[in-house]
Enzyme design. Sequence first.
Site, mmCIF file in Angstrom:
data_model
loop_
_atom_site.group_PDB
_atom_site.id
_atom_site.type_symbol
_atom_site.label_atom_id
_atom_site.label_comp_id
_atom_site.label_asym_id
_atom_site.label_seq_id
_atom_site.Cartn_x
_atom_site.Cartn_y
_atom_site.Cartn_z
ATOM 1 N N HIS A 268 -58.468 -20.502 113.065
ATOM 2 C CA HIS A 268 -59.437 -20.020 114.052
ATOM 3 C C HIS A 268 -60.895 -20.323 113.634
ATOM 4 O O HIS A 268 -61.668 -20.871 114.405
ATOM 5 C CB HIS A 268 -59.324 -18.495 114.202
ATOM 6 C CG HIS A 268 -57.926 -17.978 114.363
ATOM 7 N ND1 HIS A 268 -57.238 -17.993 115.545
ATOM 8 C CD2 HIS A 268 -57.093 -17.384 113.465
ATOM 9 C CE1 HIS A 268 -56.035 -17.443 115.379
ATOM 10 N NE2 HIS A 268 -55.930 -17.063 114.134
ATOM 11 N N ASP A 269 -61.230 -19.923 112.419
ATOM 12 C CA ASP A 269 -62.644 -19.904 112.029
ATOM 13 C C ASP A 269 -63.219 -21.265 111.661
ATOM 14 O O ASP A 269 -64.352 -21.584 112.079
ATOM 15 C CB ASP A 269 -62.850 -18.907 110.884
ATOM 16 C CG ASP A 269 -62.552 -17.480 111.327
ATOM 17 O OD1 ASP A 269 -62.430 -16.601 110.459
ATOM 18 O OD2 ASP A 269 -62.434 -17.235 112.548
#
Length: 348
Positions: A268-269
């Site tokens: 995600h990040d």
Amino acid sequence: MAADIPVVFDCDTGIDDSLALLYLLAHGEVDLLAVLSSAGNVPADVVCANNLAWLALCGRDDVEVCLGAAGPLVAELMTTEDTHGPWGIGYAELPTGLSTRSQRDAADAWIEITTDRPGEVIGLVTGPLTNLALAIERDPLLPSRLRRLVIMGGAFHHPGNTTPTSEWNIAVDPEAAAHVFAAFGRDGAPTPIVCPLDLTETIVMTPDHLARLAAAADSSPIEQPGIDDERGTRSVASNPVVAAVVDAVRFYFEFHADQSEGYIAHMHDPFAAAVAVDPSIAATMSACVDVELGGTLTRGTTVADLRGMWGRDPNAAIAVAADADVFFDDLIERIAHLARRAGSVSDS
Ligand code: RIB
Ligand code: CA
């Protein structure tokens, strides 16, 4: 290559936040102005220690690290050590850095950095939005001073990962998220680019990606974690950054496998970090986004009005598509270069 993309990175480091930090450190055009520590995956002081430790490992004690709020604006703090490990970085054990955290807190850093450099700074948030919301409360003109804001958070037409409909970063502090979405997309403030689970759960790291990273970093042996490995197996990679990444991500692979998602890890990040640096890698859809605060079943759910039913102006560009292979090629190449650099320093 000039480091002329100033970034403020607010995170709840966390395993994928760690990869996002390494990506920003590795990117030759990024001028990482500050790393702000948000309570989320683990408590804020542990997040802060993780940020300091990753910077020390990469020889970047020069980067300012600030401690953020101890908890959400209204909700009780919840953390998720089962996802990211007891200290938030999986099985990785990092050296404690020489540098200490900044004297100013995260909210003041948001305010002061954007005041010093109005219109220049790119904000990236990969944790709960508590610090940014507090900063906006202290200085309502802050949003208009940002050049760009990218948020990893939310789920729109996709199951949540914290409740059936809510995503972790929003669910930890729904009030903060609602404040932030209400403050952007108007009065000269940029429209945030939102990277939701709908897209970030298609950014799937596999053990082969770690093997590619090790090879590109001239690290040996080339390790490829496997679901049949003994839990907690530690990397013996020669390169210290590669070893730490393998130890961190192995825990994440095990977590996803335990959730019946396969021996993989959703990145995600670092994906949101790549979007922050180059928004062109993702297609986006304009919407008005708000956050459910009162629902018993749906509190913390992000809602996107794509058809103007609320009669409110759009305040978000929701990232809806990207090429995961192109992203991983970029991530591996850049972090491998960082690892070689850090590895050569530690050898000297
Ligand atoms: O829902 C995924 C997000 O929550 C990621 O940023 C992860 O690090 C956690 O903060
Ligand atoms: Ca995070």
